[in-house]
Write a protein that holds these residues in place. Structure first.
Motif, PDB file in Angstrom:
ATOM      1  N   CYS A 231      24.131 -19.288 -31.790  1.00 47.17           N
ATOM      2  CA  CYS A 231      24.687 -19.562 -30.466  1.00 47.17           C
ATOM      3  C   CYS A 231      25.012 -21.047 -30.323  1.00 47.17           C
ATOM      4  CB  CYS A 231      23.686 -19.129 -29.404  1.00 47.17           C
ATOM      5  SG  CYS A 231      24.168 -19.489 -27.728  1.00 47.17           S
ATOM      6  N   VAL A 232      26.201 -21.349 -29.804  1.00 44.59           N
ATOM      7  CA  VAL A 232      26.662 -22.726 -29.604  1.00 44.59           C
ATOM      8  C   VAL A 232      26.830 -22.972 -28.113  1.00 44.59           C
ATOM      9  CG1 VAL A 232      28.521 -24.373 -30.038  1.00 44.59           C
ATOM     10  CG2 VAL A 232      27.812 -22.802 -31.831  1.00 44.59           C
ATOM     11  N   THR A 233      26.360 -24.096 -27.636  1.00 44.63           N
ATOM     12  CA  THR A 233      26.517 -24.458 -26.240  1.00 44.63           C
ATOM     13  C   THR A 233      26.611 -25.967 -26.116  1.00 44.63           C
ATOM     14  OG1 THR A 233      25.576 -24.210 -24.015  1.00 44.63           O
ATOM     15  CG2 THR A 233      24.034 -24.577 -25.811  1.00 44.63           C
ATOM     16  N   MET A 234      27.192 -26.431 -25.030  1.00 44.83           N
ATOM     17  CA  MET A 234      27.335 -27.876 -24.822  1.00 44.83           C
ATOM     18  C   MET A 234      25.990 -28.532 -24.568  1.00 44.83           C
ATOM     19  SD  MET A 234      30.829 -28.258 -22.551  1.00 44.83           S
ATOM     20  CE  MET A 234      30.446 -26.882 -21.477  1.00 44.83           C
ATOM     21  N   LEU A 235      25.853 -29.735 -25.051  1.00 47.43           N
ATOM     22  CA  LEU A 235      24.591 -30.455 -24.914  1.00 47.43           C
ATOM     23  C   LEU A 235      24.358 -30.883 -23.480  1.00 47.43           C
ATOM     24  CD1 LEU A 235      22.197 -31.543 -26.526  1.00 47.43           C
ATOM     25  CD2 LEU A 235      23.484 -33.646 -26.877  1.00 47.43           C
ATOM     26  N   LYS A 236      25.430 -31.313 -22.783  1.00 50.95           N
ATOM     27  CA  LYS A 236      25.309 -31.773 -21.402  1.00 50.95           C
ATOM     28  C   LYS A 236      26.030 -30.798 -20.479  1.00 50.95           C
ATOM     29  CE  LYS A 236      25.033 -36.656 -22.714  1.00 50.95           C
ATOM     30  NZ  LYS A 236      25.648 -37.995 -22.583  1.00 50.95           N
ATOM     31  N   SER A 237      25.473 -30.616 -19.315  1.00 49.87           N
ATOM     32  CA  SER A 237      26.022 -29.648 -18.371  1.00 49.87           C
ATOM     33  C   SER A 237      27.260 -30.215 -17.688  1.00 49.87           C
ATOM     34  CB  SER A 237      24.979 -29.289 -17.314  1.00 49.87           C
ATOM     35  OG  SER A 237      25.551 -28.478 -16.316  1.00 49.87           O
ATOM     36  N   PRO A 238      28.349 -29.432 -17.611  1.00 50.76           N
ATOM     37  CA  PRO A 238      29.536 -29.891 -16.884  1.00 50.76           C
ATOM     38  C   PRO A 238      29.460 -29.586 -15.392  1.00 50.76           C
ATOM     39  CG  PRO A 238      30.014 -27.819 -17.962  1.00 50.76           C
ATOM     40  CD  PRO A 238      28.596 -28.164 -18.315  1.00 50.76           C
ATOM     41  N   ASN A 239      28.403 -28.872 -14.973  1.00 50.42           N
ATOM     42  CA  ASN A 239      28.292 -28.448 -13.577  1.00 50.42           C
ATOM     43  C   ASN A 239      26.921 -28.811 -13.054  1.00 50.42           C
ATOM     44  OD1 ASN A 239      28.037 -26.808 -11.132  1.00 50.42           O
ATOM     45  ND2 ASN A 239      29.900 -25.807 -11.826  1.00 50.42           N
ATOM     46  N   ARG A 240      26.851 -29.319 -11.860  1.00 49.58           N
ATOM     47  CA  ARG A 240      25.591 -29.765 -11.280  1.00 49.58           C
ATOM     48  C   ARG A 240      25.120 -28.868 -10.150  1.00 49.58           C
ATOM     49  NH1 ARG A 240      23.133 -31.809 -15.030  1.00 49.58           N
ATOM     50  NH2 ARG A 240      23.006 -34.039 -15.148  1.00 49.58           N
ATOM     51  N   THR A 241      25.670 -27.675  -9.999  1.00 49.53           N
ATOM     52  CA  THR A 241      25.235 -26.754  -8.961  1.00 49.53           C
ATOM     53  C   THR A 241      23.820 -26.265  -9.263  1.00 49.53           C
ATOM     54  OG1 THR A 241      27.529 -26.040  -8.811  1.00 49.53           O
ATOM     55  CG2 THR A 241      25.903 -24.698  -7.683  1.00 49.53           C
ATOM     56  N   THR A 242      23.045 -26.049  -8.196  1.00 47.33           N
ATOM     57  CA  THR A 242      21.646 -25.651  -8.377  1.00 47.33           C
ATOM     58  C   THR A 242      21.528 -24.351  -9.156  1.00 47.33           C
ATOM     59  OG1 THR A 242      21.086 -26.734  -6.287  1.00 47.33           O
ATOM     60  CG2 THR A 242      19.506 -25.140  -7.171  1.00 47.33           C
ATOM     61  N   ALA A 243      22.374 -23.382  -8.840  1.00 41.12           N
ATOM     62  CA  ALA A 243      22.311 -22.098  -9.530  1.00 41.12           C
ATOM     63  C   ALA A 243      22.628 -22.247 -11.010  1.00 41.12           C
ATOM     64  CB  ALA A 243      23.279 -21.112  -8.888  1.00 41.12           C
ATOM     65  N   VAL A 244      23.590 -23.089 -11.348  1.00 34.48           N
ATOM     66  CA  VAL A 244      23.931 -23.310 -12.746  1.00 34.48           C
ATOM     67  C   VAL A 244      22.799 -24.044 -13.454  1.00 34.48           C
ATOM     68  CG1 VAL A 244      25.567 -24.441 -14.303  1.00 34.48           C
ATOM     69  CG2 VAL A 244      26.388 -23.299 -12.237  1.00 34.48           C
ATOM     70  N   LYS A 245      22.168 -24.992 -12.764  1.00 33.54           N
ATOM     71  CA  LYS A 245      21.017 -25.679 -13.344  1.00 33.54           C
ATOM     72  C   LYS A 245      19.905 -24.681 -13.669  1.00 33.54           C
ATOM     73  CE  LYS A 245      21.514 -30.258 -11.253  1.00 33.54           C
ATOM     74  NZ  LYS A 245      20.872 -31.231 -10.326  1.00 33.54           N
ATOM     75  N   GLN A 246      19.702 -23.733 -12.753  1.00 39.70           N
ATOM     76  CA  GLN A 246      18.672 -22.726 -12.967  1.00 39.70           C
ATOM     77  C   GLN A 246      18.994 -21.891 -14.209  1.00 39.70           C
ATOM     78  OE1 GLN A 246      17.889 -20.295  -9.542  1.00 39.70           O
ATOM     79  NE2 GLN A 246      16.851 -18.707 -10.719  1.00 39.70           N
ATOM     80  N   TRP A 247      20.260 -21.545 -14.383  1.00 39.62           N
ATOM     81  CA  TRP A 247      20.668 -20.789 -15.555  1.00 39.62           C
ATOM     82  C   TRP A 247      20.507 -21.616 -16.832  1.00 39.62           C
ATOM     83  CZ3 TRP A 247      21.651 -16.230 -17.552  1.00 39.62           C
ATOM     84  CH2 TRP A 247      22.441 -16.119 -18.678  1.00 39.62           C
ATOM     85  N   GLU A 248      20.895 -22.869 -16.783  1.00 39.13           N
ATOM     86  CA  GLU A 248      20.809 -23.713 -17.972  1.00 39.13           C
ATOM     87  C   GLU A 248      19.373 -24.073 -18.308  1.00 39.13           C
ATOM     88  OE1 GLU A 248      23.284 -26.906 -16.815  1.00 39.13           O
ATOM     89  OE2 GLU A 248      25.162 -25.890 -17.351  1.00 39.13           O
ATOM     90  N   GLN A 249      18.525 -24.165 -17.290  1.00 37.37           N
ATOM     91  CA  GLN A 249      17.125 -24.476 -17.543  1.00 37.37           C
ATOM     92  C   GLN A 249      16.461 -23.393 -18.384  1.00 37.37           C
ATOM     93  OE1 GLN A 249      15.911 -27.383 -16.544  1.00 37.37           O
ATOM     94  NE2 GLN A 249      13.938 -27.047 -17.517  1.00 37.37           N
ATOM     95  N   ARG A 250      16.955 -22.172 -18.229  1.00 35.22           N
ATOM     96  CA  ARG A 250      16.431 -21.072 -19.017  1.00 35.22           C
ATOM     97  C   ARG A 250      16.648 -21.300 -20.511  1.00 35.22           C
ATOM     98  NH1 ARG A 250      15.461 -15.519 -18.499  1.00 35.22           N
ATOM     99  NH2 ARG A 250      15.744 -15.619 -16.270  1.00 35.22           N
ATOM    100  N   TRP A 251      17.729 -22.003 -20.831  1.00 38.34           N
ATOM    101  CA  TRP A 251      18.120 -22.159 -22.229  1.00 38.34           C
ATOM    102  C   TRP A 251      17.940 -23.582 -22.748  1.00 38.34           C
ATOM    103  CZ3 TRP A 251      18.424 -17.366 -23.291  1.00 38.34           C
ATOM    104  CH2 TRP A 251      19.021 -16.462 -22.418  1.00 38.34           C
ATOM    105  N   ILE A 252      17.404 -24.495 -21.968  1.00 39.64           N
ATOM    106  CA  ILE A 252      17.311 -25.876 -22.439  1.00 39.64           C
ATOM    107  C   ILE A 252      16.354 -25.982 -23.622  1.00 39.64           C
ATOM    108  CG2 ILE A 252      15.435 -26.522 -20.858  1.00 39.64           C
ATOM    109  CD1 ILE A 252      16.818 -29.226 -20.554  1.00 39.64           C
ATOM    110  N   LYS A 253      15.349 -25.098 -23.661  1.00 38.90           N
ATOM    111  CA  LYS A 253      14.408 -25.108 -24.775  1.00 38.90           C
ATOM    112  C   LYS A 253      14.508 -23.858 -25.630  1.00 38.90           C
ATOM    113  CE  LYS A 253      11.720 -25.815 -21.213  1.00 38.90           C
ATOM    114  NZ  LYS A 253      10.579 -25.735 -20.327  1.00 38.90           N
TER     115      LYS A 253
END
Length: 877
Positions: A803-825
């Motif tokens: 799986c490939v994903t961007m290192l830095k988030s392009p979106n700062r919305t709370t819901a998107v942060k919640q989704w990305e937090q699931r995959w940060i580790k």
């Protein structure tokens, strides 16, 4: 005495691959002296190697690699001024300790949870005093495997939590992190990591009369104490043992020591061998949490002898006069601790390295009484490497040989005495450092030329490799990894394509026997395990896409439901997400609007920016529903991705719930709806797909009897390509790792820093057809964003699923942060889990799922490449 030169029948150990250094003109890697090596529970290997420049200056390097991509290692200039003497992973596999001959200790941790980005922010120093032993403090977690209960149905019977106290606890009983080290001058130093980030360090002498410590090892007791074993290097001197207690008094670390019974090696008390083995070369406890058993090796210039000792509590004889005055009854019998020898070997070739098992097997029924039994288990064996290039795996108590490996192409007869073997012109290639994997099914060795070798150890040690026995052992170890969260790569080394179907079925069968709560905790982990198994067989390779898609669907469903909030604070017990599931399961109407009116729409109100930010995830749900329905007429084809969803009522019900949620959110923000390319402008695509999805769901839902889709439904699905443009889903790319390409008895020869051209297998070739072509645009698999053919953003890649994903988030919305937090580790390979339950553990707080990639236009494989990793467990159950 045990004859180590005569292996047990059927012992099997073979070479999986060898990785060596490229010959460079300006710099040369050379093995460090001493050589240190460590293998983490995530199947990361760390080892030392010195980098020599033209002016002969040495740079002390620490190299970290993933066993799946050994050529792609990450090199760390350690900045140690002297030779690195010790490397130690913590129990979560996310931090590494390094110590050198100048008394400096460094703690390395992953920066941004990336396996090829390491930093050292804390450490300790005993200036000028070389470190000879190093260990993390014990966190109080010990999970024992009961081999005799491997056929039990409950995981709680197979794996039990052993009562074990942490070395030091904080308020509330939480284990305190830190490390302990022993120096060559007889000092013990302890460093404690406070929650604030500060380090408390204290140093104390092991005893009042300090002496030289050439060898030392550290073990832990169930009562929270620490045991240190030391030797001055001479076999004529005693091996000393000390009890160390660590405490915090007035914000300062305090160390208390106590002398324990010592021992002399048996070979020194034998008159015929008194001066034959003058030096003790290896001193090891059999396990970090087994302070009662120790392994000793004494050597001469050409030969060695190995002894195993055990500390026992024995009754102290009482004189009859004192018996008459005060009779001893029951437990009042005075006792004394005394070391007793368990076993010893005959004269051997000189031992160059020792590797001990990490698998905590319960020795209740596997002691010396059954050591002579024909059935062995890999966790009961330890490895000995010799200067002649051979490696022996022996029983850790009886020292009876279980398997033998020879580094040369033509192995010598085992009956040939060592003294009669012809001497080579130069020193033989032999392992200087070795480590066993956490399931004892693989062994890594670094030889005196700097090459890294990985060996397979048969799961049925001492037996011919019977399929039934091998399956039983592999299944038991897979269950152990599923419970603990440890990486199971070393188990996959032994899985043949013909075993995959049976293992997946048996694993699912054992999983369904567990309690509902335990199944919920392990639900995503077993999917990841099934996906990695299915990659190994061409008959099951397309299921890999289904398992990863199911993981992604579960993650989307839980994330979107967590955004729902009750309209009033005084709400019923059930959350909006639970009520959504209940209502959608109860109402089987095919009209999406009639299902929607039964919900409290005020609970679905979200901010407009949040809804717009979620559009890519909602688009994926819509595209996947359309793809599944369009593939229904071809449901007989097992080779088509998505086939398993057509009979999975749970997943279809989850998709149905998400369609309802998307419909409601579309009323608030129409631009967040999935976009379909339809032939008619008046067609309601969402209603059409929901109607067909509901009919398919009714055929296979859990509440009713399963039935085949009727012809009318199949006909309507056949018409979908003429009504809507069917999307081409971007399935996860095939992994470029080794495990699916390794062949038995055919070791691969690899080179550090050079990506090899691996021999393809039928399974990988079939899976490669599902991936995007090299020239096609790449996609962020987690955010579902198109990156273009040559992405300019820094990205990271999972080392297991690709799986490939961007290192830095392009979106700062709370819901998107919640989704990305699931995959940060973490990644799809192993998803984060909920609260701890019984003997299970949840994913590590510092578990890296990814390795960083550079921008594609400028990215080239570096001369010292990155290391790879994926998430694994927390050191707390």
């Amino acid at each position: 005495m045990c004859d180590l030169r005569r292996p047990a029948a059927g012992g099997m150990m073979d070479l999986a691959y060898v990785c060596e250094w490229e010959k460079w003109s300006k710099s040369t890697h050379c093995p460090s002296v001493p050589l240190a090596c460590a293998w983490s529970c995530r199947n990361l290997i760390a080892f030392t190697m010195d980098l020599r420049s033209d002016d002969q200056d040495l740079t002390r390097m620490i190299h970290i690699l993933d066993t799946e991509h050994p050529w792609d290692l990450h090199s760390i200039p350690s900045e140690h001024r002297e030779a690195i003497t010790c490397l130690e992973w913590d129990q979560s596999g996310s931090r590494l300790l390094s110590a050198d001959a100048d008394g400096q200790i460094k703690c390395w941790s992953m920066a941004d949870h990336l396996a090829n980005s390491w930093e050292s922010s804390v450490g300790s120093l005993v200036e000028g005093d070389p470190i000879v032993a190093l260990s993390w403090l014990h966190n109080g977690v010990k999970l024992a495997l009961h081999v005799e209960k491997s056929g039990a149905s409950s995981f709680g019977e197979k794996f039990s939590r052993v009562k074990f106290s942490p070395s030091l606890t904080l308020f509330g009983g939480k284990p305190m992190e830190g490390w302990i080290a022993v120096t060559v001058s007889g000092l013990v130093t302890v460093s404690l990591l406070k929650p604030s980030g500060q380090v408390l360090t204290s140093t104390e002498s092991l005893c009042r009369l300090r002496g030289r410590v050439a060898l030392a090892d550290i073990a832990f007791t169930g009562g929270g104490n620490i045991v240190v074993a030391t030797a001055d290097g001479s076999s004529a001197s005693p091996v000393q043992f000390y009890k160390v207690c660590v405490s915090v008094v007035s914000e300062k670390c305090r160390i208390d020591t106590e002398i324990l019974p010592s021992l002399f090696m048996r070979c020194t008390t034998d008159l015929n061998r008194k001066d034959k083995f003058p030096a003790i070369t290896h001193l090891k406890f059999l396990a970090r949490d087994m302070s009662e058993q120790v392994l000793l090796c004494a050597s001469s210039q050409t030969s060695s002898i190995v002894e195993c000792w055990s500390l026992r509590k024995e009754g102290l004889p009482v004189n009859n006069i004192f018996q008459q005055i005060s009779p001893v009854v029951g437990d009042k019998q005075p006792t004394i601790l005394k070391w007793r020898i368990l076993s010893a070997t005959n004269d051997l070739d000189r031992v160059s390295a020792v590797a001990l098992p990490k698998l905590p097997i319960s020795l209740t029924n596997t002691d010396l009484k059954v050591a002579s039994d024909t059935q062995f288990y890999p966790g009961l064996g330890l490895a000995l490497a010799f200067h002649d290039g051979s490696v022996h795996v022996v029983h850790r108590l009886s020292l009876q040989t279980m398997a033998v490996f020879y580094s040369s192409a033509a192995p010598r007869p085992v009956d040939e005495p060592a003294i009669k073997r012809p001497r080579t012109a130069g020193p033989a290639v032999h392992f200087k450092a070795m480590q066993l994997s956490w399931t004892s099914l693989a062994l890594v060795g670094i030889d005196n030329q700097g090459k890294l070798s990985v060996l397979r150890l048969s799961p049925s040690m001492g037996h011919p490799l019977e399929v039934g026995l091998a399956l039983r052992h592999l299944l038991f170890l897979l269950e152990y990894c599923m419970v603990t969260g440890y990486d199971w790569w070393d188990i996959l080394l032994h899985v043949q394509p013909s075993m995959v179907q049976s293992l997946v079925e048996k694993l699912h069968e054992e999983y369904t026997r567990q309690t509902a709560a335990l199944q919920q905790v392990l639900s995503t982990r077993i999917l990841a395990m099934k996906a990695s198994l299915c990659k190994l067989s061409p008959c099951t390779v397309t299921r890999v896409c289904d398992y990863h898609t199911k993981l992604f669907l579960i993650a989307i469903s839980s994330t979107l439901k967590s955004l729902l909030r009750p309209h009033f604070l005084n709400t019923p017990d059930k959350s909006p997400g639970d009520r959504l599931t209940e209502i959608c399961a109860k109402i089987t109407d095919v009209d999406i609007d009639k299902v929607m009116i039964n919900l409290k729409t005020e609970e679905f109100v979200l901010d407009m920016n949040t809804l717009q930010a979620l559009q890519q995830l909602l688009q994926w749900v819509g595209d996947f529903v359309l793809y599944l329905l369009a593939s229904l007429p071809n449901q007989g084809s097992l080779l088509r991705p998505g086939h398993s969803f057509l009979r999975d009522g749970t997943s279809l019900g989850m998709l149905r719930e998400l369609m309802v949620v998307i419909r409601i959110w579309g009323l608030l923000k129409p631009s967040c709806l999935p976009v379909y390319t339809a032939t008619s402008d008046t067609q309601d695509s969402m209603s059409l797909l929901f109607r067909l999805l509901t009919k398919l769901w009714i055929c296979c839902r859990d509440e009713g009897p399963a039935s085949e889709p009727d012809e009318a439904l199949v006909d309507e699905c056949c018409l979908l390509p003429s009504q809507l443009l069917i999307p081409s889903l971007d399935w996860l790319p095939a992994s470029d790792g080794l495990v699916s390409r390794l062949q038995p008895k055919q070791p691969l020869r690899l080179q550090f820093g050079r990506v090899p051209t691996l021999p393809g297998s039928a399974a990988t070739l079939q899976l490669d057809g599902l991936a995007r072509a090299p020239g096609q645009p790449k996609i962020d698999h987690l955010r579902r964003l198109h990156l273009g053919a040559c992405p300019t953003e820094e990205c990271k890649a999972c080392t297991r699923c690709g799986c490939v994903t961007m290192l830095k988030s392009p979106n700062r919305t709370t819901a998107v942060k919640q989704w990305e937090q699931r995959w940060i580790k973490n990644c799809l390979a192993v998803e984060d889990h909920g609260p701890d339950t019984c003997v299970t553990s949840r994913a590590a707080e510092e578990a890296p799922a990814f390795v960083q990639l550079g921008p594609w236009p400028t990215y080239r494989p570096p001369r010292t490449p990155r290391s790879l990793d994926h998430p694994h467990p927390e050191d707390r159950l």
